[in-house]
Design an enzyme around this catalytic site. Sequence first.
Site, PDB file in Angstrom:
ATOM      1  N   ARG A 183      -4.555   9.121   0.273  1.00  0.00           N
ATOM      2  CA  ARG A 183      -5.908   9.660   0.468  1.00  0.00           C
ATOM      3  C   ARG A 183      -6.234  10.739  -0.571  1.00  0.00           C
ATOM      4  NH1 ARG A 183      -5.742   5.822   3.367  1.00  0.00           N
ATOM      5  NH2 ARG A 183      -6.286   5.670   5.570  1.00  0.00           N
ATOM      6  N   CYS A 232     -10.477   7.989  10.679  1.00  0.00           N
ATOM      7  CA  CYS A 232      -9.374   8.835  11.156  1.00  0.00           C
ATOM      8  C   CYS A 232      -9.668  10.270  10.757  1.00  0.00           C
ATOM      9  CB  CYS A 232      -8.050   8.380  10.549  1.00  0.00           C
ATOM     10  SG  CYS A 232      -7.431   6.899  11.345  1.00  0.00           S
ATOM     11  N   GLU A 303      -8.090  14.768   7.642  1.00  0.00           N
ATOM     12  CA  GLU A 303      -8.188  13.743   6.611  1.00  0.00           C
ATOM     13  C   GLU A 303      -9.590  13.778   6.005  1.00  0.00           C
ATOM     14  OE1 GLU A 303      -9.647  10.261   6.802  1.00  0.00           O
ATOM     15  OE2 GLU A 303      -8.017   9.001   6.089  1.00  0.00           O
TER      16      GLU A 303
HETATM   17  N1  EPU Z   1      -1.139   4.679  18.260  1.00  0.00           N
HETATM   18  C1  EPU Z   1      -1.020   5.068  19.567  1.00  0.00           C
HETATM   19  N2  EPU Z   1      -2.147   5.496  20.214  1.00  0.00           N
HETATM   20  C2  EPU Z   1      -3.349   5.582  19.609  1.00  0.00           C
HETATM   21  C3  EPU Z   1      -3.461   5.190  18.261  1.00  0.00           C
HETATM   22  C4  EPU Z   1      -2.341   4.738  17.595  1.00  0.00           C
HETATM   23  O1  EPU Z   1       0.056   5.030  20.135  1.00  0.00           O
HETATM   24  O2  EPU Z   1      -4.308   5.999  20.266  1.00  0.00           O
HETATM   25  C5  EPU Z   1       0.057   4.183  17.552  1.00  0.00           C
HETATM   26  C6  EPU Z   1      -0.082   2.698  17.228  1.00  0.00           C
HETATM   27  O3  EPU Z   1       0.367   1.899  18.282  1.00  0.00           O
HETATM   28  C7  EPU Z   1       0.793   2.563  15.986  1.00  0.00           C
HETATM   29  C8  EPU Z   1       0.632   3.926  15.308  1.00  0.00           C
HETATM   30  O4  EPU Z   1       0.169   4.828  16.286  1.00  0.00           O
HETATM   31  O5  EPU Z   1       2.136   2.416  16.355  1.00  0.00           O
HETATM   32  C9  EPU Z   1      -0.341   3.878  14.124  1.00  0.00           C
HETATM   33  O6  EPU Z   1      -1.609   3.473  14.556  1.00  0.00           O
HETATM   34  P1  EPU Z   1      -2.508   2.439  13.730  1.00  0.00           P
HETATM   35  O7  EPU Z   1      -1.742   1.200  13.462  1.00  0.00           O
HETATM   36  O8  EPU Z   1      -3.790   2.331  14.438  1.00  0.00           O
HETATM   37  O9  EPU Z   1      -2.709   3.091  12.319  1.00  0.00           O
HETATM   38  P2  EPU Z   1      -2.999   4.601  11.911  1.00  0.00           P
HETATM   39  O10 EPU Z   1      -1.780   5.130  11.231  1.00  0.00           O
HETATM   40  O11 EPU Z   1      -3.532   5.378  13.058  1.00  0.00           O
HETATM   41  C10 EPU Z   1      -3.897   4.114   9.504  1.00  0.00           C
HETATM   42  C11 EPU Z   1      -4.981   4.734   8.691  1.00  0.00           C
HETATM   43  C12 EPU Z   1      -6.311   4.063   8.994  1.00  0.00           C
HETATM   44  C13 EPU Z   1      -6.204   2.578   8.686  1.00  0.00           C
HETATM   45  C14 EPU Z   1      -5.073   1.989   9.550  1.00  0.00           C
HETATM   46  C15 EPU Z   1      -4.826   0.526   9.234  1.00  0.00           C
HETATM   47  C16 EPU Z   1      -4.528   7.127   8.330  1.00  0.00           C
HETATM   48  C17 EPU Z   1      -4.782   8.497   8.810  1.00  0.00           C
HETATM   49  N3  EPU Z   1      -5.095   6.146   9.045  1.00  0.00           N
HETATM   50  O12 EPU Z   1      -4.187   4.408  10.867  1.00  0.00           O
HETATM   51  O13 EPU Z   1      -7.293   4.637   8.162  1.00  0.00           O
HETATM   52  O14 EPU Z   1      -7.410   1.923   8.963  1.00  0.00           O
HETATM   53  O15 EPU Z   1      -3.850   2.705   9.267  1.00  0.00           O
HETATM   54  O16 EPU Z   1      -4.173   0.397   8.028  1.00  0.00           O
HETATM   55  O17 EPU Z   1      -3.853   6.942   7.328  1.00  0.00           O
HETATM   56  C18 EPU Z   1      -9.086   6.192   7.893  1.00  0.00           C
HETATM   57  O18 EPU Z   1      -8.570   6.511   6.832  1.00  0.00           O
HETATM   58  O19 EPU Z   1     -10.148   6.713   8.283  1.00  0.00           O
HETATM   59  C19 EPU Z   1      -8.441   5.194   8.719  1.00  0.00           C
HETATM   60  C20 EPU Z   1      -8.940   4.834   9.878  1.00  0.00           C
END
Ligand code: EPU
Length: 311
Positions: A183, A232, A303
Amino acid sequence: MTMLMTMERKEWQRRLGEIVHGRIAFDEPLAAYTTLRVGGPADAIVFPESIEEIRGVVRMTRAQSLPLLVLGGGSDVVVRDGGFRGVVLRMGRNFAGSRVIAGDRIEARAGESFPSLLRTARTGSLAGLEFLATVPGCVGGGVATNVGAYGQWFADVLVSYTLLDRDARETNVPRDQMEFGYRYARLPEGSVITGAVFQLTMKPRDEIEETVRNYAQSRRDSQPLRASSAGCIFKNPDNAKQAGYLIDKAGLKGMAVGGAAISEQHGNFLINRGGATANDVLTLLAEVRKIVKKRYDVELEPEVRILGEDE
Ligand code: EPU
């Protein structure tokens, strides 16, 4: 309200009108230009249509020592309730467009939206941008933040981008001079990204469409795409579980301050349920940080870019 004297303000507003032929808005709330839908008024918002207009705005704001804020899709920002004292350069529809060049490359202007960029890629049977499916934003902001999802990033496919530096000189930044992180992009202070070129891969159209469908479905399943949000809200920490996981496990889903709430669907989405102020958003953000720090000893970093002035 505004710290600039009326005469001065009138004078530079008049000059802006000479530089920009398209729309200019004075004292309009920035909430309308951000996906989170919060934020107070900007002294001026301009919607440039050409490099010459952007160059003129960069020169004028520099000469007048006026703060200049470059805003793209407004999908990764929280604007404070006092708004922005200075000029906002809104890079959007008026400065958009993308086309296939050299068979497997796409050239795009900074205001080109992700859906539109992806459409050009799909139509041209070019793979590499499918991860943008359902992501809001536009090319300039995507370069500035190295937009990414599903382990892929703009940095993977960018071959060059162009910018105007603070002296309004146009510079082409080739691949070997780019510096990207999570990012993050290293950009010269005060620069305005004007366009980018992507190197993609020819693939059968139906394979591209399937990948797009899968990413879109996965995002719809896990993220509150219909709500007003800035995506996010926290970065995923380096040496800990993901922000969304920590917020969820701390029991903070649904926690609210005024019109701002933590999404019930995804812990790292802070949503505007209607009528939220930036103050609601920032109070909730601080509260979540405090609780996660206390509970897990993890410092969550926003972020989103938080900008503008308090009311
Ligand atoms: N999780 C939970 N509870 C929740 C949300 C997530 O337990 O309420 C767990 C999920 O089960 C998973 C882990 O946390 O094991 C990660 O969650 P997720 O797969 O949804 O991905 P993320 O790390 O939260 C990142 C990026 C997103 C991007 C997704 C898909 C960041 C901060 N976020 O989300 O980017 O769309 O991966 O690749 O890096 C953004 O930049 O605005 C954004 C949404």
